[in-house]
Enzyme design. Structure first.
Site, mmCIF file in Angstrom:
data_model
loop_
_atom_site.group_PDB
_atom_site.id
_atom_site.type_symbol
_atom_site.label_atom_id
_atom_site.label_comp_id
_atom_site.label_asym_id
_atom_site.label_seq_id
_atom_site.Cartn_x
_atom_site.Cartn_y
_atom_site.Cartn_z
ATOM 1 N N THR A 55 0.830 -1.207 0.000
ATOM 2 C CA THR A 55 0.000 0.000 0.000
ATOM 3 C C THR A 55 0.866 1.259 0.000
ATOM 4 O O THR A 55 0.384 2.331 -0.357
ATOM 5 C CB THR A 55 -0.906 0.036 1.250
ATOM 6 O OG1 THR A 55 -0.105 -0.285 2.390
ATOM 7 C CG2 THR A 55 -2.031 -0.984 1.149
ATOM 8 N N SER A 108 32.494 -3.993 7.972
ATOM 9 C CA SER A 108 31.419 -4.716 8.638
ATOM 10 C C SER A 108 31.965 -5.936 9.356
ATOM 11 O O SER A 108 32.833 -6.643 8.826
ATOM 12 C CB SER A 108 30.391 -5.164 7.588
ATOM 13 O OG SER A 108 29.541 -6.134 8.141
ATOM 14 N N ASP A 166 9.564 1.072 5.130
ATOM 15 C CA ASP A 166 10.631 0.456 5.912
ATOM 16 C C ASP A 166 11.524 1.509 6.563
ATOM 17 O O ASP A 166 11.917 1.378 7.723
ATOM 18 C CB ASP A 166 11.471 -0.467 5.023
ATOM 19 C CG ASP A 166 10.617 -1.534 4.358
ATOM 20 O OD1 ASP A 166 9.475 -1.741 4.796
ATOM 21 O OD2 ASP A 166 11.092 -2.142 3.393
ATOM 22 N N GLY A 171 17.953 -10.433 3.719
ATOM 23 C CA GLY A 171 17.154 -11.233 2.780
ATOM 24 C C GLY A 171 15.973 -11.922 3.435
ATOM 25 O O GLY A 171 15.335 -12.780 2.838
ATOM 26 N N LEU A 196 12.923 -8.425 6.482
ATOM 27 C CA LEU A 196 12.779 -7.687 7.748
ATOM 28 C C LEU A 196 13.460 -6.326 7.664
ATOM 29 O O LEU A 196 13.797 -5.724 8.678
ATOM 30 C CB LEU A 196 13.324 -8.522 8.914
ATOM 31 C CG LEU A 196 12.656 -9.905 9.094
ATOM 32 C CD1 LEU A 196 13.333 -10.707 10.197
ATOM 33 C CD2 LEU A 196 11.158 -9.770 9.372
ATOM 34 N N SER A 197 13.678 -5.844 6.453
ATOM 35 C CA SER A 197 14.175 -4.481 6.207
ATOM 36 C C SER A 197 15.600 -4.226 6.660
ATOM 37 O O SER A 197 15.901 -3.177 7.232
ATOM 38 C CB SER A 197 13.285 -3.444 6.885
ATOM 39 O OG SER A 197 12.051 -3.413 6.289
ATOM 40 N N SER A 198 16.484 -5.167 6.363
ATOM 41 C CA SER A 198 17.879 -4.906 6.739
ATOM 42 C C SER A 198 18.455 -3.753 5.919
ATOM 43 O O SER A 198 19.288 -2.995 6.429
ATOM 44 C CB SER A 198 18.727 -6.170 6.594
ATOM 45 O OG SER A 198 18.662 -6.638 5.276
ATOM 46 N N GLU A 240 17.930 4.286 -1.552
ATOM 47 C CA GLU A 240 17.542 2.934 -1.976
ATOM 48 C C GLU A 240 17.001 2.947 -3.410
ATOM 49 O O GLU A 240 17.354 2.108 -4.228
ATOM 50 C CB GLU A 240 16.487 2.390 -1.006
ATOM 51 C CG GLU A 240 15.956 1.037 -1.402
ATOM 52 C CD GLU A 240 15.983 0.014 -0.289
ATOM 53 O OE1 GLU A 240 16.284 0.357 0.867
ATOM 54 O OE2 GLU A 240 15.707 -1.162 -0.600
HETATM 55 C C1 GLA Z 1 9.033 -3.871 0.755
HETATM 56 C C2 GLA Z 1 9.225 -2.396 0.441
HETATM 57 C C3 GLA Z 1 8.182 -1.542 1.149
HETATM 58 C C4 GLA Z 1 6.772 -2.063 0.908
HETATM 59 C C5 GLA Z 1 6.707 -3.570 1.150
HETATM 60 C C6 GLA Z 1 5.373 -4.149 0.780
HETATM 61 O O1 GLA Z 1 9.294 -4.117 2.102
HETATM 62 O O2 GLA Z 1 10.508 -1.977 0.841
HETATM 63 O O3 GLA Z 1 8.303 -0.201 0.733
HETATM 64 O O4 GLA Z 1 6.329 -1.733 -0.380
HETATM 65 O O5 GLA Z 1 7.706 -4.271 0.427
HETATM 66 O O6 GLA Z 1 4.390 -3.669 1.633
#
Ligand code: GLA
Length: 367
Positions: free
Chosen positions: A19, A51, A157, A107, A110-112, A145
């Site tokens: 969304t 790292s 994220d 990967g 979880l938004s690393s 990004e």
């Molecule tokens: C990834 C993207 C987010 C979002 C989700 C799906 O995590 O980084 O911006 O679009 O997918 O909700």
């Protein structure tokens, strides 16, 4: 400002998937898993990146050489991209030594990458005393990004990592970036939220993400609205009649998903988090059947968790692998986790990683 240590968390999204690039609603919370950086300022125009996960492989870059497409395509593109985005926006970054360490799997959905961007941005902001608030920082990190690293993601994220607070989910309106902290104390209601990392990343996931995004944007154009956010559930029947068959299900997902975020926030605000269960499961079906971003492993987490007594479950994040979440009665958390692991064994999938997620703090300076 002097050298120090900063941290930025990964996130799970409770509800509100695909969304964010439709100007819609999302509700992520921060994980206790995070990326830390030990950072010290430099004034010679150089950036040194290293790292703990890649010992002996430090990289030194000249800040003025940084440009989209110039990076090697690995993890260093994210912090380098943040330096580029800060400077492009007029914030002077004179150089830094940045050493990263992480408890956040890469990967896993979880938004690393967002955590890596946000921890870099926050450290540089403080080191160089830049006038950037957290929302502006999240926007610059997304630019890093999108433009520098070349991944066409939304804003969820980066906002989650920068702005979440302990004990809360962040109800975020991605159109104007206004947010509301929604209390999420699952343990107090005898509940727990499991995160299951399937440990699969499907090839082409980035291409498929971009295709879904492009599909949503062309549907909005065909319907004459600025973004799919502008459609309500009442608008759906007429909208679906006007769209080619391929685009209708995408629109139906986005419109119903925004409504699910609103319903979930209402349930949380009246202190009934258990009532989220069916909403989460409905969201998974929509992502699987209408938006088509699930995969057999994610579906198996959902099916096996529900069969073992979960109140609701769904994939979280972009999809095509990564992680799923399951809302469970606290006393059954172990049994549900075991049931999911056994189901993966029977299907001859890799053993998934299961952890209990407690809403934790957003990015901050540690020392
Ligand atoms: C990834 C993207 C987010 C979002 C989700 C799906 O995590 O980084 O911006 O679009 O997918 O909700």
């Amino acid at each position: 400002m002097s050298a120090g240590v900063w941290t930025a968390p990964g996130r799970v999204n409770l509800i509100g998937e695909h969304t964010d690039y439709n100007d819609g609603l999302v509700m992520p919370f921060a994980l206790p898993l995070a990326i830390e950086v030990s950072a010290s300022p430099r004034t010679d125009g150089r950036l040194r990146l290293s790292s703990a996960n890649a010992p002996g492989q430090s990289v030194e870059l000249r800040i003025e050489d940084l440009a989209p497409g110039s990076g090697p395509g690995g993890w260093t593109d994210y912090p380098a991209g943040v330096v580029w985005a800060l400077r492009e926006a007029g914030h002077p970054v004179a150089g830094a030594d940045l050493h990263f360490d992480s408890t956040l799997p890469t990967g896993a959905g979880l938004s690393s990458s967002a955590a890596l961007e946000v921890v870099t941005g926050l450290a540089l902001r403080d080191l160089h005393e830049l006038d950037v608030n957290r929302t502006e920082l999240a926007l610059l990190c997304r630019r890093a990004e999108n433009v520098y690293a070349g991944a066409p993601t939304g804003i969820m994220d980066q906002m989650a990592s920068a702005c979440c607070t302990e004990g809360h989910a962040l109800l975020l309106d991605t159109r104007d970036l206004s947010g509301r902290q929604i209390p999420l104390d699952l343990a107090a209601r005898g509940l727990a939220l499991l995160v299951v990392d399937t440990r699969v990343t499907h090839a082409h996931s980035q291409g498929e993400y971009g295709e879904r995004r492009a599909g949503c944007e062309s549907a909005a154009r065909l319907l004459g609205v600025p973004a799919l956010r502008d459609l309500t559930p009442q608008d759906l029947p007429a909208a679906l009649e006007r769209l080619p068959t391929g685009l209708g299900p995408l629109v139906r997902h986005v419109v119903t998903e925004n409504a699910r975020v609103e319903r979930s926030a209402e349930r949380l605000l009246v202190g009934e988090p258990g009532e989220l269960g069916p909403i989460l499961t409905e969201g998974h079906a929509s992502l699987r059947d209408d938006f088509r971003v699930s995969c057999p492993e994610l579906d198996l987490v959902v099916e096996s968790a529900l069969a073992a007594g979960a109140l609701g479950a769904r994939m979280t994040g972009g999809g095509f692998g990564g992680s799923a979440i399951a809302l469970v009665p606290g006393a059954q958390a172990g049994a549900v986790a075991d049931a999911v692991v056994s189901a993966f064994g029977r299907a001859s999938y890799r053993t998934p990683l299961v952890l209990e997620a407690v809403p934790s703090s957003g990015a901050r300076r540690l020392s």
